[in-house]
Design a protein around this motif. Structure first.
Motif, mmCIF file in Angstrom:
data_model
loop_
_atom_site.group_PDB
_atom_site.id
_atom_site.type_symbol
_atom_site.label_atom_id
_atom_site.label_comp_id
_atom_site.label_asym_id
_atom_site.label_seq_id
_atom_site.Cartn_x
_atom_site.Cartn_y
_atom_site.Cartn_z
ATOM 1 N N LEU A 20 0.853 -1.186 0.000
ATOM 2 C CA LEU A 20 0.000 0.000 0.000
ATOM 3 C C LEU A 20 0.890 1.238 0.000
ATOM 4 O O LEU A 20 1.728 1.413 0.892
ATOM 5 N N VAL A 21 0.739 2.065 -0.996
ATOM 6 C CA VAL A 21 1.559 3.272 -1.155
ATOM 7 C C VAL A 21 0.673 4.492 -0.898
ATOM 8 O O VAL A 21 -0.352 4.685 -1.565
ATOM 9 N N TRP A 22 1.072 5.293 0.079
ATOM 10 C CA TRP A 22 0.337 6.515 0.425
ATOM 11 C C TRP A 22 0.982 7.689 -0.297
ATOM 12 O O TRP A 22 2.203 7.861 -0.280
ATOM 13 N N GLU A 23 0.150 8.508 -0.961
ATOM 14 C CA GLU A 23 0.677 9.644 -1.722
ATOM 15 C C GLU A 23 -0.224 10.857 -1.502
ATOM 16 O O GLU A 23 -1.453 10.753 -1.516
ATOM 17 N N TRP A 24 0.412 12.005 -1.282
ATOM 18 C CA TRP A 24 -0.326 13.256 -1.077
ATOM 19 C C TRP A 24 -0.386 14.011 -2.407
ATOM 20 O O TRP A 24 0.629 14.304 -3.032
ATOM 21 N N ILE A 25 -1.625 14.326 -2.863
ATOM 22 C CA ILE A 25 -1.827 15.071 -4.107
ATOM 23 C C ILE A 25 -1.991 16.531 -3.745
ATOM 24 O O ILE A 25 -3.020 16.952 -3.191
ATOM 25 N N GLU A 26 -0.970 17.313 -4.045
ATOM 26 C CA GLU A 26 -0.929 18.706 -3.615
ATOM 27 C C GLU A 26 -2.030 19.537 -4.269
ATOM 28 O O GLU A 26 -2.680 20.352 -3.612
ATOM 29 N N ASP A 27 -2.268 19.344 -5.567
ATOM 30 C CA ASP A 27 -3.251 20.182 -6.268
ATOM 31 C C ASP A 27 -4.658 19.988 -5.723
ATOM 32 O O ASP A 27 -5.449 20.941 -5.652
ATOM 33 N N GLU A 28 -4.986 18.769 -5.311
ATOM 34 C CA GLU A 28 -6.335 18.477 -4.847
ATOM 35 C C GLU A 28 -6.426 18.449 -3.322
ATOM 36 O O GLU A 28 -7.519 18.244 -2.775
ATOM 37 N N GLN A 29 -5.290 18.642 -2.660
ATOM 38 C CA GLN A 29 -5.250 18.660 -1.193
ATOM 39 C C GLN A 29 -5.929 17.428 -0.589
ATOM 40 O O GLN A 29 -6.788 17.502 0.282
ATOM 41 N N ARG A 30 -5.511 16.279 -1.085
ATOM 42 C CA ARG A 30 -6.061 15.042 -0.548
ATOM 43 C C ARG A 30 -5.009 13.937 -0.647
ATOM 44 O O ARG A 30 -4.026 14.043 -1.397
ATOM 45 N N ALA A 31 -5.258 12.899 0.131
ATOM 46 C CA ALA A 31 -4.354 11.739 0.121
ATOM 47 C C ALA A 31 -4.937 10.639 -0.748
ATOM 48 O O ALA A 31 -6.156 10.464 -0.826
ATOM 49 N N GLU A 32 -4.074 9.911 -1.383
ATOM 50 C CA GLU A 32 -4.486 8.797 -2.217
ATOM 51 C C GLU A 32 -3.658 7.565 -1.839
ATOM 52 O O GLU A 32 -2.440 7.645 -1.687
ATOM 53 N N VAL A 33 -4.342 6.455 -1.711
ATOM 54 C CA VAL A 33 -3.678 5.188 -1.396
ATOM 55 C C VAL A 33 -3.871 4.249 -2.573
ATOM 56 O O VAL A 33 -5.003 3.999 -3.005
ATOM 57 N N ARG A 34 -2.779 3.736 -3.087
ATOM 58 C CA ARG A 34 -2.865 2.797 -4.202
ATOM 59 C C ARG A 34 -2.093 1.519 -3.846
ATOM 60 O O ARG A 34 -1.265 1.502 -2.939
ATOM 61 N N THR A 35 -2.392 0.467 -4.572
ATOM 62 C CA THR A 35 -1.768 -0.831 -4.323
ATOM 63 C C THR A 35 -0.783 -1.149 -5.440
ATOM 64 O O THR A 35 -1.127 -1.064 -6.629
ATOM 65 N N GLU A 36 0.445 -1.482 -5.033
ATOM 66 C CA GLU A 36 1.450 -1.924 -5.993
ATOM 67 C C GLU A 36 1.712 -3.413 -5.775
ATOM 68 O O GLU A 36 1.892 -3.863 -4.641
ATOM 69 N N VAL A 37 1.731 -4.170 -6.849
ATOM 70 C CA VAL A 37 1.923 -5.623 -6.781
ATOM 71 C C VAL A 37 3.274 -5.973 -7.395
ATOM 72 O O VAL A 37 3.575 -5.568 -8.530
ATOM 73 N N GLU A 38 4.084 -6.701 -6.634
ATOM 74 C CA GLU A 38 5.371 -7.164 -7.127
ATOM 75 C C GLU A 38 5.400 -8.691 -7.094
ATOM 76 O O GLU A 38 4.864 -9.312 -6.178
ATOM 77 N N THR A 39 6.030 -9.283 -8.075
ATOM 78 C CA THR A 39 6.192 -10.734 -8.120
ATOM 79 C C THR A 39 7.605 -11.087 -7.661
ATOM 80 O O THR A 39 8.587 -10.618 -8.254
ATOM 81 N N GLN A 40 7.708 -11.879 -6.605
ATOM 82 C CA GLN A 40 8.991 -12.282 -6.045
ATOM 83 C C GLN A 40 9.140 -13.795 -6.167
ATOM 84 O O GLN A 40 8.182 -14.539 -5.995
ATOM 85 N N ARG A 41 10.345 -14.245 -6.447
ATOM 86 C CA ARG A 41 10.613 -15.676 -6.579
ATOM 87 C C ARG A 41 11.545 -16.132 -5.467
ATOM 88 O O ARG A 41 12.509 -15.450 -5.136
ATOM 89 N N ASP A 42 11.244 -17.283 -4.914
ATOM 90 C CA ASP A 42 12.022 -17.872 -3.824
ATOM 91 C C ASP A 42 12.383 -19.293 -4.245
ATOM 92 O O ASP A 42 11.567 -20.205 -4.150
ATOM 93 N N TRP A 43 13.625 -19.472 -4.716
ATOM 94 C CA TRP A 43 14.057 -20.769 -5.238
ATOM 95 C C TRP A 43 15.256 -21.259 -4.426
ATOM 96 O O TRP A 43 16.207 -20.528 -4.180
ATOM 97 N N THR A 44 15.208 -22.527 -4.044
ATOM 98 C CA THR A 44 16.324 -23.145 -3.329
ATOM 99 C C THR A 44 16.461 -24.598 -3.776
ATOM 100 O O THR A 44 15.459 -25.312 -3.883
ATOM 101 N N ARG A 45 17.686 -25.035 -4.020
ATOM 102 C CA ARG A 45 17.969 -26.430 -4.364
ATOM 103 C C ARG A 45 18.966 -26.986 -3.357
ATOM 104 O O ARG A 45 19.975 -26.345 -3.046
ATOM 105 N N THR A 46 18.693 -28.185 -2.870
ATOM 106 C CA THR A 46 19.560 -28.829 -1.879
ATOM 107 C C THR A 46 19.903 -30.241 -2.332
ATOM 108 O O THR A 46 19.006 -31.017 -2.681
#
Length: 276
Positions: A20-46
């Motif tokens: 969740l990324v919080w951002e202040w929009i100066e022109d509109e004098q309001r806060a906006e919260v948006r969702t950023e999605v990242e794909t992470q890989r977790d690989w292990t070989r033993t």
């Protein structure tokens, strides 16, 4: 008798991390919260190889045993937790167990002692994902190493136990000692610094057990007290602590280790009833 074991374990996980990324929009004098999605890989070989051997020494009940175990673990991809000093990219680990044991059984009395040496080498590193300016001039290109962590453990495990068991009753007593010696050598290619950190600690675990047998039931008790330290680490809280708790790779601390004293008492009581 001989024993030989070959093992392979492969883990491939994909995480969809939502931030969740919080951002202040100066022109509109309001806060906006948006969702950023990242794909992470977790690989292990033993890969692992274990060998063990037990043979009688004398006709009076003395036996000698030995073991050799080696594991190689590599991490083609480690999740990017966005946390300082957690390597994002490949790493590899070599871990060994080299042990010898001596035991004797004479009538109802049994005795045993084991000594195991555990050397572990592990290298992890972080690679730049963008161009990074280096103090004093020069840059690191994407794919260049930003941090190299070289770990070495030289741990020793000692176990000693004695017991006596008859048809009606029995007892066991034992002691386990684990001594850890840990060394980290870290190279920071961004700041052009180098540091070495060394820590050592020990854990003691005495144990007692007993059994009483009747015609209709068997009662058995086992108890042990572990006196030592908690899991080594620095003073992490929140998301960083959660990331370290389940990591399948060795973490390079950003400061002195915390080794808080811990005592764990375990009791086990079992009742066995014959089924006819």
């Amino acid at each position: 008798s001989w024993e030989l074991l070959l093992l392979h374990n492969r883990k491939r996980m994909t995480h969809e991390v939502r931030n969740l990324v919080w951002e202040w929009i100066e022109d509109e004098q309001r806060a906006e919260v948006r969702t950023e999605v990242e794909t992470q890989r977790d690989w292990t070989r033993t890969w692992g190889l274990h060998g063990g051997y037990v043979a009688p020494l004398t006709p009076t009940g003395w036996r000698l045993g030995g073991l050799v175990t080696v594991n190689r673990k590599d991490h083609p991809k480690i999740p990017d937790y966005q946390i300082q000093n957690i390597p994002r990219d490949p790493g590899d680990t070599w871990a060994w167990n080299l042990g010898v044991g001596l035991a004797r059984e004479e009538g109802p009395l049994s005795f045993g002692v084991d000594v195991i040496f555990e050397p572990v080498w592990s290298d992890t590193w972080s690679e730049a994902d963008s161009i990074i300016a280096v103090p004093g001039g020069g840059t690191l290109k994407p794919g260049d190493r930003t941090v190299d962590n070289e770990f070495f453990f030289s741990n020793v495990l000692l176990r000693f136990g004695v017991g006596r068991e008859t048809e009606r009753w029995g007892f066991q007593a034992g002691l386990q000692v684990r001594a850890y010696d840990y060394e980290l050598e870290q190279f920071d290619h961004v700041q052009k610094t180098h540091r070495t950190q060394r820590e050592n600690w020990a854990e003691w675990t005495p144990s007692l057990g007993g059994v009483v047998r009747f015609n209709e039931v068997e009662l058995r008790y086992a108890g042990r007290l572990t006196h030592g330290t908690g899991r080594p680490g620095v003073d992490f809280v929140g998301a960083r602590a959660e990331a370290l708790a389940f990591a399948d790779f060795i973490i390079a601390p950003s400061g002195p280790l915390t080794l808080q004293g811990v005592e764990v008492v375990t009791h086990q009581l079992s009742v066995r009833l014959p089924i006819r």
